[in-house]
Design a protein around this motif. Sequence first.
Motif, short mmCIF file in Angstrom:
data_model
loop_
_atom_site.label_atom_id
_atom_site.label_comp_id
_atom_site.label_asym_id
_atom_site.label_seq_id
_atom_site.Cartn_x
_atom_site.Cartn_y
_atom_site.Cartn_z
N PHE A 161 48.19 -71.70 23.46
CA PHE A 161 49.46 -72.56 24.18
C PHE A 161 50.38 -70.88 23.97
CE2 PHE A 161 47.49 -76.14 24.27
CZ PHE A 161 47.59 -76.62 25.23
N ALA A 162 50.99 -70.30 24.85
CA ALA A 162 52.09 -69.70 24.52
C ALA A 162 53.32 -69.61 24.00
CB ALA A 162 51.84 -68.66 25.62
N THR A 163 53.34 -70.88 25.15
CA THR A 163 54.54 -71.30 24.92
C THR A 163 54.83 -73.06 24.89
OG1 THR A 163 55.33 -71.37 27.22
CG2 THR A 163 56.20 -70.21 25.44
N ASP B 161 56.11 -70.08 29.79
CA ASP B 161 57.60 -69.89 30.60
C ASP B 161 58.41 -68.59 29.52
OD1 ASP B 161 60.51 -70.02 30.25
OD2 ASP B 161 60.62 -71.87 30.04
N GLU B 162 58.39 -67.53 29.94
CA GLU B 162 58.84 -66.30 29.87
C GLU B 162 59.37 -65.71 28.42
OE1 GLU B 162 55.62 -62.49 30.56
OE2 GLU B 162 57.87 -62.09 31.33
N GLU C 138 48.70 -63.19 27.96
CA GLU C 138 49.18 -64.25 29.41
C GLU C 138 49.05 -63.78 31.03
OE1 GLU C 138 49.55 -67.12 29.05
OE2 GLU C 138 48.64 -67.24 26.94
N ARG C 139 49.91 -62.79 30.66
CA ARG C 139 49.52 -61.57 32.15
C ARG C 139 48.45 -61.60 32.93
NH1 ARG C 139 55.48 -57.79 32.49
NH2 ARG C 139 56.70 -59.74 32.23
#
Lengths: 313, 647
Positions: free
Chosen positions: B546-548, B570-571, B641-642
């Motif tokens: 998980f990035a966030t 959520d960037e 993520e992008r």
Amino acid sequence: MKIKHLRSKWLGLIPLSLILFLSGCGEMTVLNPKGPVAESQYELIKYSLWFMLGIIVVVFSLFAYMIIKYREGRPGRKESDYDPNLHGNTTIEIIWTIIPLIIVAMLSFPTVTTLFDLEKAPEPEDGQEAKEPLVVHATTADWKWFFSYPEQGIETVNYLHIPTDRPIEFRLTSADAMTALWIPALGGQKYNMAGMQTKLFLQADEEGVYDGRNSNFNGEGFAAQTFKVHAESEKQFEAWAEQIQNEAPALTAEKYDELLKPGLTDKDSFSSTHLEYINHASKEGMGYVVENYRDLFKEKLHLDDIEQQETFQ
Amino acid sequence: MHITDILVTGEPIIYAAMVSIALVSIAILFLLTYFKKWGWLWREWLTTVDHKKIGIMYILSALAMLFRGGMDAMMMRVQLAFPDLGFLDSQHYNEIFTTHGTIMIIFMAMPFLIGLMNIIVPLQIGARDFAFPYVNALSFWSFFFGAMLFNVSFIIGGSPDAGWTSYTPLSGAAMSEGPGQNFYLMGLQLSGIGTLATGINLMVTILKMRAPGMKLFHMPIFTWSTLVTCFIIVFAFPILTVALALLTIDRIFGAQFFTLTGEGLPMMWANLFWMWGHPEVYIVILPAFGIFSEIIATFAKKRLFGYNAMVWSMIIIALLSFLVWVHHFFTMGAGAFVNSVFSVSTMLIAVPTGVKIFNWLATLYKSKIEFSVAMMWALAFIPSFILGGVTGVMLGMAAADYQFHNSYFLVAHFHYVLIAGTVFACFAGLVYWYPKMFGHKMNERIGKWAFWLFFFGFHVCFFPQYFLGLDGMPRRLFITNIVEWLPLNIISTVGAFGMGLGFAVFVFNIYYSFRNSEREETGDSWNGNGRTLEWATTTPIPYYNFATVPYVDEIDPYVRMKEEGKTTYDESKLEPIHMPSYTGAPFIMMAFLALGSFGLIFEWMIVAIAGLIGGVIMMILRSFDYDEGYHVEVDEIKRIERKARGL
């Protein structure tokens, strides 16, 4: 669609196959008891089967209802057939907790009473006199059975004669590995263990020849460790015992040691018992066979065709 | 020393196995060298501490073990259907049923489920890895080397032959000389230590690393089942460890814990074994319950019915599982009172289990059932498992058990619960989470073939065995010497081959899907019906999961997220992520301990001590290891993520 069609055809086969199976049940040994002990166990099994059948019918019907009615593609599905937020109902959950509890209770009572009954000699039938149980010591060694009759002063190897309509009190022990005495037609089993003694009461009501065996795996000759039980009238039994007493040789300590060697042996009879000089049920007799035959236990028998064995017939 | 003292000789089947093992090994070595994959194998897999990769290795090993155990099963069935063929002799048959039982429970069912837990549990709770990634790798390699050790026994030294329960005194040094039984002891010991470590590791992970806001009663049901299972592991496995150690000391160093000769207590083994062995049954069934719950809710497109009852029933089952071990030896003459107590406690387990069954049925009520392959395995479980469950209650009635004990009735019962429960769950879980692991689905059409073949094969194989038991056929018999038993045995063998075919089709599907399946674009693979956080990640899952990390305060959080059009990403909140470094130490440490175990098996004390010293040195090195991992920078996360989200 094709698969669903196929499935419903298969579903139709389930009751049919059940009937076929159940029609064969009359001959299943456990469901065809020949004595009061097996009878009481059979009654208990039959009693439990009704509950189990009930549970199966309820769950299977509910299951079939759910997957047929609530499948996604069913034609004629209504809006009200879908409620994604329905996720609990305390009343119904309490009901399906209490009903199984009641079933368990109803199964527990007969189980417990039968358990206590099995620890005693079977009660005589109405109008019959209670008889003293006949004591038979059943001792196992790799891979044979010794049956000692202290009352008659005789011992048999790999076969058993018993009188009908009289309780038999088996005193079970083993000279080496753990085994179990099981005569399914007469009743359930118990373990034979070295250095201790277990008691098992069985009784035959019908004359006949029944299969008995060791049911607890104990190594290479396990499959061949079987015996026949000859249940006959009291008179015939006495005559047989007397004949053995008169005609068979005495069981000397040397002969007995010879027989204890790991391996298979044929049927045999003796006019005395091994109980006079060794008691495997005590701690002292415990390691005796293993000590004597340590090297023989390492050897393999390489059994691939045990049908030749006479004991196996 | 002569080579024939070590290698097993004289069996044509084993020679064939040796040749095929040699050929496969040479082929693997050749392919790795030819395609220059050694570096890749070491860097990406042997040194990994990523829970997802470790999980995949668990599952691949478990599938290989399922193949091995299945081959054993089919060989036994051939022998029983054609007793006149002389296919196996008694000794060989005994070795095969022993390894079949041990492998299926210890090296197939448990690792398969632990593999699924490895991959899914951190994702479900919004964690980035296990609490102790290094220990996780250690656990895997201990299982892997334990399994390999156990498996080489049939060509080197000879297989154990005292049954998977390995009752003393039969399994003691006097009556089972040689390395066979030592393989059992050391193989189980080595892998058992890993299992215990996994239990602690997962327990800490679940208790300490849940996403912010996630209370225990917000956790997905599979995570709950894992947590309960971990408690059972932590309380049960030490018993096994001790029992195995005592028997090892008996056999190798001449102690008298379980022997006949020195006033040992042979029956104590049965107690210790089943004090672990009965809870073990629930170690392999509770995660299965968790998997079925997830799948049924997803493909019924509905929230699980009675979540709280489901959780509490698992907890009660776990507690009861420790109080019933004596039902494995009702016939040991413990007396009517003892048997009554254990009889009633055994039957009580049916109550929470029944509650679960009815909750699953209620989940189906007012649902929209989609018959995907995963769902078919899950649905087939319910009626099949009931047939095993009710016969379990019958076995629990001690007075009746005197007739069922050690018979094929028992064999049918435990295969009904273990296959319909655990094996169906392994297949269901693998199919269900497959897109998360590999980025593509398994082919549904071939999957249905595999399902139906296995499902019918299973019932044809084991249903007749109830009747064989009632006709007095004992288990572990290598020859059906009574004519009446033969027809049912033949039917049973046909069913076993049906299951074998189903498994073959299942494995073929893995290959076919790898070549032909569409690659996954979204993370929510099952038509957007995912309910829990693992479906909220992108596919393939980035190594940091998980990035966030999302905030969670309800059951099935992903359903709400989708309704509100949100994602976990959520960037604006990106921060550097701390990750553990890959390391080869767990692999090397366990290789040393496996070497030591191998030495102990053959009683080559120098090898044993060398292996032990190697293992200890690796532990000392670890204690001076100051590598605290690394940070993934924000730019790197943003780039990954992008790309995955097509932003």
